[in-house]
Design a protein around this motif. Sequence first.
Motif, short mmCIF file in Angstrom:
data_model
loop_
_atom_site.label_atom_id
_atom_site.label_comp_id
_atom_site.label_asym_id
_atom_site.label_seq_id
_atom_site.Cartn_x
_atom_site.Cartn_y
_atom_site.Cartn_z
N SER A 91 -27.89 1.82 -42.85
CA SER A 91 -28.01 3.16 -43.54
C SER A 91 -26.65 3.60 -43.43
O SER A 91 -25.77 4.33 -44.37
CB SER A 91 -28.96 3.85 -43.63
N ASN A 140 -30.97 2.57 -39.52
CA ASN A 140 -31.78 2.29 -40.33
C ASN A 140 -32.78 3.18 -40.72
O ASN A 140 -33.71 3.31 -40.14
CB ASN A 140 -32.31 0.85 -39.99
N LEU A 190 -35.14 5.28 -43.31
CA LEU A 190 -36.34 5.10 -44.20
C LEU A 190 -36.64 6.06 -45.34
O LEU A 190 -36.80 7.30 -45.02
CB LEU A 190 -37.50 4.68 -43.51
N ARG A 191 -36.35 5.65 -46.60
CA ARG A 191 -36.61 6.74 -47.63
C ARG A 191 -37.75 6.41 -48.39
O ARG A 191 -38.28 5.39 -48.88
CB ARG A 191 -35.56 6.31 -48.66
N ASP A 220 -34.94 -0.55 -55.10
CA ASP A 220 -33.49 -0.91 -55.27
C ASP A 220 -33.10 -2.33 -54.55
O ASP A 220 -33.67 -2.54 -53.49
CB ASP A 220 -32.63 0.19 -54.75
N GLN A 238 -32.78 -5.07 -49.90
CA GLN A 238 -33.97 -4.41 -50.77
C GLN A 238 -34.41 -3.16 -50.06
O GLN A 238 -34.54 -3.01 -48.90
CB GLN A 238 -35.09 -5.30 -50.89
N ASN A 239 -34.47 -2.10 -50.71
CA ASN A 239 -35.09 -0.96 -50.42
C ASN A 239 -36.11 -0.46 -51.41
O ASN A 239 -36.21 -0.46 -52.58
CB ASN A 239 -34.25 0.21 -50.46
N SER A 291 -42.44 2.55 -46.83
CA SER A 291 -40.97 2.56 -47.15
C SER A 291 -40.75 1.39 -46.23
O SER A 291 -41.04 1.10 -45.06
CB SER A 291 -40.45 3.63 -46.76
N HIS A 292 -39.83 0.26 -46.93
CA HIS A 292 -39.06 -0.64 -46.33
C HIS A 292 -37.54 -1.02 -46.79
O HIS A 292 -37.35 -0.77 -48.07
CB HIS A 292 -40.01 -1.85 -46.17
N ASN A 293 -36.85 -1.51 -45.89
CA ASN A 293 -35.68 -2.05 -46.37
C ASN A 293 -35.43 -3.36 -45.58
O ASN A 293 -35.84 -3.67 -44.43
CB ASN A 293 -34.54 -1.08 -46.11
#
Length: 609
Positions: free
Chosen positions: A123, A149, A151-152, A158, A177-178, A185-187
């Motif tokens: 991030s 990193n 988390l949103r 996205d 990927q977010n 929440s994951h990315n």
Amino acid sequence: MKRAITAIAFLLSISGHVSAQDKPLWELDEVVVSDTRLKNYTEGHKLSRLKDSTIQRSGTFLTALLAFNSNLYFKENGFGMVSSPAFRGTNASHTAVIWNGININSPLNGQVDFNTINPFNYSSVDIRSGGGSVQFGTGAIGGSVHLNNDLRFETHFDNRILAGYGSFDTKKVNYGQNFGNGRWSHNFGINYTTSDNDYKYLETDNRNRNGEFQNVTLNFNAGYVLSDKNLLRLYHQSFIGDRNLSGNLVTQGRSRYEDNHYRTQLEWVSLGKTSTSKLKLAYLYEGFNYFENKDSAIFSEGNVTTLLARYAYDIKLSDAFRLNSFLEYNHFKGGGSSFGDPQRNDVSLTALLKHEVSEVFVYNFGLRKDFSSDFSSPLVFSLDGEYTVGDHYGLQLSASRNFRMPTFNDFYWKPGGNLDLVPESSYQIDLGQRLEFGAARFNLNGYYIATDDMIRWLPNGSDIWSPSNIDAVRIYGLEGELALAYPIQRKQNIEFKANYAYTVSEDLATDKQLIYVPFHKANASIAYNLSHVGLFYQHLYTGPVSIIGGELEGYQVANAGITYSQKLKGKLQYSLGLTLNNLFNTYYENVALRPMPNRNIQTQLLLNF
């Protein structure tokens, strides 16, 4: 590796299930940061954050991002080869790399190879200048680099695809990927990079032979709200690299190096009205195979496993005082052709006290004590604070004692390891001034570092290289940073950033500058955006450095690029980019006899949807 991929696949599969669940009663912040200590206990330190727009203009590796956007100096054994930082005149093992709150410097050699880190996986990247051993442990003497990193948790989904092709048959592909829905929440990101890396050595008839490399990086980070007061977070990273090791102007390379890194950490967070508890468990693995002859099946090997457990308790004692304390345990287990099967157990106790004296004056005081099964570590401390005057001026001061533990290589390398080594100890003070006027920001820092018992490898009477605590080093210097972001009109803006560092790093026994530490280093970048078109230019100056038996010339190198971006139907956006690296086709070496690439082109397509 298979277990890691299986776990990630499982977590991805359950993300669809949690997306249908209602948002919990506990309202999360929109963004949950990975390292709250960096956010809450850093008032007296210079902290620079490199965000996504800057990261996208960087090269393939973290080395280029930091070389052109910070005061760190790097030694590279050729492009894509081993890359070591020098932060404020210290050596590579004096820069701590912090991944989502934990120190990932190698227990084998105390370093991180910055050409094994892809900045697109994070991030943001933060650079914290000055000593940080109280918070971040061994090696945080010159400063620390933080890979975050975040988390949103607000509702979003996205995706990003990046594909690039450039000179020397360099190819890279990145998918990210977010996702977030309030409770989950994951990315996720995966990167593949490969290159023949056969650039021409300017001013010669030779090429960079045996420089091929390829690597794959996999990242998965997730958070899940268990209840109104409990949160679970998972961070995982896998790196698999395979590279031939370039030769130099004298010797043609023929060796090969495989290295794998697997990092996983699980964190439970419990929130109260005035306190926060965190339990962190982590597993880190680092392994390598080294082939002296890439065509031979004979190789040397090594690996080390780290198990980490940390409990942290942060409490607001009053309106003026906050206390953060943590207990950490590390178990290290190694194995290798040249250092046997060592093990070590470390325990550390840390306390950080924050005092908000007034709205304009805040300071932090910290203590840390480490207990090791192999040696006795010093009690270290830190004191830092900031005094602000109005909205435009801030005065920062920090003082600290820091340390670096001997590594497995230092202790156990065969032949030459030295079991009588003690940790390096360092005292330092830093005075900084911060000016902000609208979109303009200027920082000026002066510092002094005194290091004792520095570990240095030298040949003994039997011509065997061995480490000893023999060096005392004095370091002092100035650092300046200027940043400007100016919106000219609705669809037009300009950004400018410049860094300068003057560094004196002297061996007190000889009164000479340490090798590979430039007295002067500077960089500047400018980015201009007009509607759909973006232009950028980066310039790097590195002064001459001392090397064994002489001096390596300074150099200036520049990059320039153009992007075209367009929004299509719905969320779909694309961006086409072209970058000219080493724009003026400059011959330069940052390690003696190892030329860096001539002018080269990198193209890329970025899709966001």
